[in-house]
Design a protein around this motif. Structure first.
Motif, PDB file in Angstrom:
ATOM      1  N   UNK A 150       2.860   0.360  13.682  1.00 50.62           N
ATOM      2  CA  UNK A 150       3.798  -0.673  14.101  1.00 50.62           C
ATOM      3  C   UNK A 150       3.840  -1.796  13.073  1.00 50.62           C
ATOM      4  N   UNK A 151       4.855  -2.630  13.191  1.00 51.70           N
ATOM      5  CA  UNK A 151       5.019  -3.715  12.229  1.00 51.70           C
ATOM      6  C   UNK A 151       3.976  -4.817  12.420  1.00 51.70           C
ATOM      7  N   UNK A 152       3.319  -4.834  13.559  1.00 53.34           N
ATOM      8  CA  UNK A 152       2.267  -5.829  13.785  1.00 53.34           C
ATOM      9  C   UNK A 152       0.888  -5.322  13.373  1.00 53.34           C
ATOM     10  N   UNK A 153       0.769  -4.027  13.075  1.00 55.86           N
ATOM     11  CA  UNK A 153      -0.530  -3.453  12.715  1.00 55.86           C
ATOM     12  C   UNK A 153      -1.009  -3.973  11.359  1.00 55.86           C
ATOM     13  N   UNK A 154      -2.261  -4.375  11.312  1.00 54.49           N
ATOM     14  CA  UNK A 154      -2.924  -4.713  10.047  1.00 54.49           C
ATOM     15  C   UNK A 154      -4.419  -4.589  10.298  1.00 54.49           C
ATOM     16  N   UNK A 155      -4.969  -3.428   9.953  1.00 52.49           N
ATOM     17  CA  UNK A 155      -6.359  -3.140  10.278  1.00 52.49           C
ATOM     18  C   UNK A 155      -6.994  -2.306   9.172  1.00 52.49           C
ATOM     19  N   UNK A 156      -8.298  -2.508   8.992  1.00 54.91           N
ATOM     20  CA  UNK A 156      -9.036  -1.712   8.012  1.00 54.91           C
ATOM     21  C   UNK A 156      -9.936  -0.685   8.689  1.00 54.91           C
ATOM     22  N   UNK A 157      -9.682  -0.408   9.967  1.00 51.91           N
ATOM     23  CA  UNK A 157     -10.563   0.469  10.730  1.00 51.91           C
ATOM     24  C   UNK A 157     -10.615   1.890  10.165  1.00 51.91           C
ATOM     25  N   UNK A 158      -9.541   2.341   9.530  1.00 50.66           N
ATOM     26  CA  UNK A 158      -9.506   3.698   8.978  1.00 50.66           C
ATOM     27  C   UNK A 158      -9.968   3.750   7.524  1.00 50.66           C
ATOM     28  N   UNK A 159     -10.282   2.603   6.951  1.00 53.98           N
ATOM     29  CA  UNK A 159     -10.629   2.587   5.537  1.00 53.98           C
ATOM     30  C   UNK A 159      -9.383   2.733   4.678  1.00 53.98           C
ATOM     31  N   UNK A 160      -9.589   3.014   3.396  1.00 51.82           N
ATOM     32  CA  UNK A 160      -8.464   3.065   2.465  1.00 51.82           C
ATOM     33  C   UNK A 160      -8.568   4.279   1.554  1.00 51.82           C
ATOM     34  N   UNK A 161      -7.414   4.772   1.136  1.00 52.56           N
ATOM     35  CA  UNK A 161      -7.376   5.915   0.228  1.00 52.56           C
ATOM     36  C   UNK A 161      -7.733   5.498  -1.197  1.00 52.56           C
ATOM     37  N   UNK A 162      -7.258   4.319  -1.604  1.00 56.63           N
ATOM     38  CA  UNK A 162      -7.453   3.861  -2.977  1.00 56.63           C
ATOM     39  C   UNK A 162      -7.732   2.357  -2.981  1.00 56.63           C
ATOM     40  N   UNK A 163      -8.150   1.855  -4.136  1.00 59.40           N
ATOM     41  CA  UNK A 163      -8.322   0.409  -4.288  1.00 59.40           C
ATOM     42  C   UNK A 163      -6.980  -0.311  -4.171  1.00 59.40           C
ATOM     43  N   UNK A 164      -5.901   0.387  -4.510  1.00 62.37           N
ATOM     44  CA  UNK A 164      -4.574  -0.215  -4.367  1.00 62.37           C
ATOM     45  C   UNK A 164      -4.308  -0.553  -2.905  1.00 62.37           C
ATOM     46  N   UNK A 165      -4.539   0.412  -2.003  1.00 62.82           N
ATOM     47  CA  UNK A 165      -4.348   0.163  -0.572  1.00 62.82           C
ATOM     48  C   UNK A 165      -5.151  -1.054  -0.121  1.00 62.82           C
ATOM     49  N   UNK A 166      -6.426  -1.061  -0.506  1.00 65.13           N
ATOM     50  CA  UNK A 166      -7.318  -2.142  -0.077  1.00 65.13           C
ATOM     51  C   UNK A 166      -6.847  -3.493  -0.606  1.00 65.13           C
ATOM     52  N   UNK A 167      -6.346  -3.505  -1.839  1.00 67.56           N
ATOM     53  CA  UNK A 167      -5.897  -4.773  -2.422  1.00 67.56           C
ATOM     54  C   UNK A 167      -4.653  -5.301  -1.717  1.00 67.56           C
ATOM     55  N   UNK A 168      -3.731  -4.423  -1.348  1.00 68.15           N
ATOM     56  CA  UNK A 168      -2.525  -4.869  -0.650  1.00 68.15           C
ATOM     57  C   UNK A 168      -2.859  -5.339   0.767  1.00 68.15           C
ATOM     58  N   UNK A 169      -3.809  -4.664   1.414  1.00 68.22           N
ATOM     59  CA  UNK A 169      -4.259  -5.094   2.738  1.00 68.22           C
ATOM     60  C   UNK A 169      -4.896  -6.481   2.651  1.00 68.22           C
ATOM     61  N   UNK A 170      -5.773  -6.667   1.683  1.00 68.61           N
ATOM     62  CA  UNK A 170      -6.462  -7.951   1.536  1.00 68.61           C
ATOM     63  C   UNK A 170      -5.473  -9.070   1.239  1.00 68.61           C
ATOM     64  N   UNK A 171      -4.485  -8.783   0.405  1.00 68.28           N
ATOM     65  CA  UNK A 171      -3.469  -9.788   0.083  1.00 68.28           C
ATOM     66  C   UNK A 171      -2.688 -10.189   1.331  1.00 68.28           C
ATOM     67  N   UNK A 172      -2.343  -9.208   2.149  1.00 67.88           N
ATOM     68  CA  UNK A 172      -1.583  -9.526   3.360  1.00 67.88           C
ATOM     69  C   UNK A 172      -2.434 -10.338   4.337  1.00 67.88           C
ATOM     70  N   UNK A 173      -3.717 -10.069   4.384  1.00 68.24           N
ATOM     71  CA  UNK A 173      -4.612 -10.886   5.213  1.00 68.24           C
ATOM     72  C   UNK A 173      -4.601 -12.336   4.737  1.00 68.24           C
ATOM     73  N   UNK A 174      -4.613 -12.538   3.417  1.00 66.28           N
ATOM     74  CA  UNK A 174      -4.556 -13.896   2.872  1.00 66.28           C
ATOM     75  C   UNK A 174      -3.276 -14.601   3.301  1.00 66.28           C
ATOM     76  N   UNK A 175      -2.170 -13.869   3.296  1.00 66.27           N
ATOM     77  CA  UNK A 175      -0.884 -14.449   3.683  1.00 66.27           C
ATOM     78  C   UNK A 175      -0.917 -14.899   5.142  1.00 66.27           C
ATOM     79  N   UNK A 176      -1.470 -14.060   6.002  1.00 68.89           N
ATOM     80  CA  UNK A 176      -1.549 -14.429   7.423  1.00 68.89           C
ATOM     81  C   UNK A 176      -2.437 -15.654   7.627  1.00 68.89           C
ATOM     82  N   UNK A 177      -3.554 -15.692   6.918  1.00 67.17           N
ATOM     83  CA  UNK A 177      -4.458 -16.839   7.039  1.00 67.17           C
ATOM     84  C   UNK A 177      -3.782 -18.113   6.543  1.00 67.17           C
ATOM     85  N   UNK A 178      -3.035 -18.001   5.453  1.00 65.81           N
ATOM     86  CA  UNK A 178      -2.327 -19.161   4.899  1.00 65.81           C
ATOM     87  C   UNK A 178      -1.295 -19.690   5.888  1.00 65.81           C
TER      88      UNK A 178
END
Length: 378
Positions: A150-178
């Motif tokens: 869903x468009x509201x989903x943002x979770x690391x519970x499944x882990x990541x395939x690559x460092x790219x995935x993890x970096x985009x997830x982390x960046x989006x977390x920063x945006x939400x916190x900001x």
């Protein structure tokens, strides 16, 4: 409205810049590396590619180039210019991203995470009414193998395939916190694989499928470990790859994706201080087997066999291809779909994107000549 745009020389960023200038008549300030005159020349070339030649001096007056770097403090600007731009811009579109699927963590985090943090610091210095649009990616879903994202989903519970995935997830977390910390609205756009249905000119910024097509072409023409250069009468090459035969991608045409993002990020206005997330995706997934069929047809001596687990006793060719396409192959195991309710509601009247059929895939991979088929609304 004056728009500050990062990542404007890239495949997606150049399309955003072109649309803002030519369809919305918005002045665009491009932040990029290098001397401003050379940056402007690169932008002019990129915009010519996007517009297929339909970008002229009439539009050039809307383009301003500023030398900077999202990975550096103050965006690589002088304090005076930094403050002046912060007071001048009415919107920020953050498109800059390192999209190397097999890139090292430090490299990807420097651009995708630290770069986002620097853009957010700049956004905090702008007036409250300045709009922030963060271009993320469906890769934030990480290694989730199936189900409806869903468009509201943002979770690391499944882990990541690559460092790219993890970096985009982390960046989006920063945006939400900001957004929460500053009480400011933010639009987050999550496009899937955005691709052009036509062969791109040499030197133009590419997309995931064009890069894949270039790699396959190089292997075919030059050969590789266990892979002879293609020639008439060559023996058949069988590649067993860890790819799920039931997996699918979400691929969407660049014209549709650009228009959807502009309508969401530019045309609509969210006043409430929260993050609004939109999936810019195709309503129908593309089976991985469709992509493999197009590749096999292009290279008649090649047969690709799908394996659900690691291939036993891999050949030299299989080792080489697996190592070269590690990031790509990891995505060839997913069977997930993406909700786009928010995006659909925000783009009334926007026609569905063109189907991702064999003709589209051939063009996206660079297998078809530029004029092999009529241009479609993709």
């Amino acid at each position: 409205m004056t728009v500050l745009l990062t990542g404007a020389t890239g495949f997606l960023g150049s399309r955003i810049a072109h649309a803002l200038i030519t369809t919305r008549s918005e002045p665009v300030v491009v932040l990029g590396r290098g001397d401003p005159s050379r940056l402007r020349s690169r932008m002019a070339d990129a915009l010519q590619v996007v517009g297929e030649g339909a970008f002229d001096e009439r539009h050039g007056g809307y383009l301003r180039c500023v030398s900077g770097d999202v990975t550096k403090p103050w965006l690589g600007l002088s304090p005076a210019l930094y403050a002046r731009l912060a007071g001048e811009v009415d919107a920020i579109w953050h498109c800059a991203s390192d999209i190397a699927l097999t890139g090292e963590r430090e490299r990807l985090y420097r651009v995708n995470v630290h770069g986002t943090a620097q853009v957010l610091a700049f956004a905090a210095a702008t007036p409250p009414q300045c709009r922030l649009v963060h271009v993320s990616s469906m890769a934030v879903a990480g290694a989730r193998p199936s189900g409806r994202v869903t468009e509201s989903d943002l979770s690391d519970v499944h882990g990541f395939e690559t460092h790219y995935d993890a970096s985009k997830y982390t960046a989006e977390c920063l945006v939400r916190q900001w957004a929460e910390r500053h009480g400011r609205p933010v639009v987050v756009l999550r496009p899937s694989i955005v691709a052009a249905d036509r062969t791109l000119p040499e030197g133009a910024a590419g997309h995931s499928l064009s890069v894949l097509g270039d790699m396959l072409k190089a292997m075919s023409q030059e050969g590789a470990p266990g892979i002879p250069a293609q020639r008439p009468g060559a023996r058949q090459l069988v590649l067993r790859l860890r790819v799920s035969s039931n997996a699918s991608f979400n691929i969407v045409g660049d014209r549709y994706a650009t228009e959807a993002m502009i309508r969401i990020g530019h045309d609509r206005c969210d006043q409430d201080a929260t993050v609004h997330t939109f999936h810019v995706v195709h309503p129908r997934p593309t089976p991985v087997r469709d992509l493999l069929a197009v590749i096999e047809k292009q290279y008649p001596g090649l047969r690709i066999e799908c394996a659900d687990d690691d291939v036993p006793d891999p050949t030299d060719a299989e080792r080489f291809v697996t190592a070269s396409l590690t990031g790509f192959l990891r995505y060839c195991r997913h069977q997930r779909v993406y909700d786009c309710s928010n995006a659909t509601a925000a783009t009334p009247g926007l026609a569905d994107p063109a189907p991702i059929d064999a003709v589209f895939l051939r063009g996206a991979l660079g297998f078809a000549c530029p004029d092999a088929h009529p241009s479609r609304t993709s």
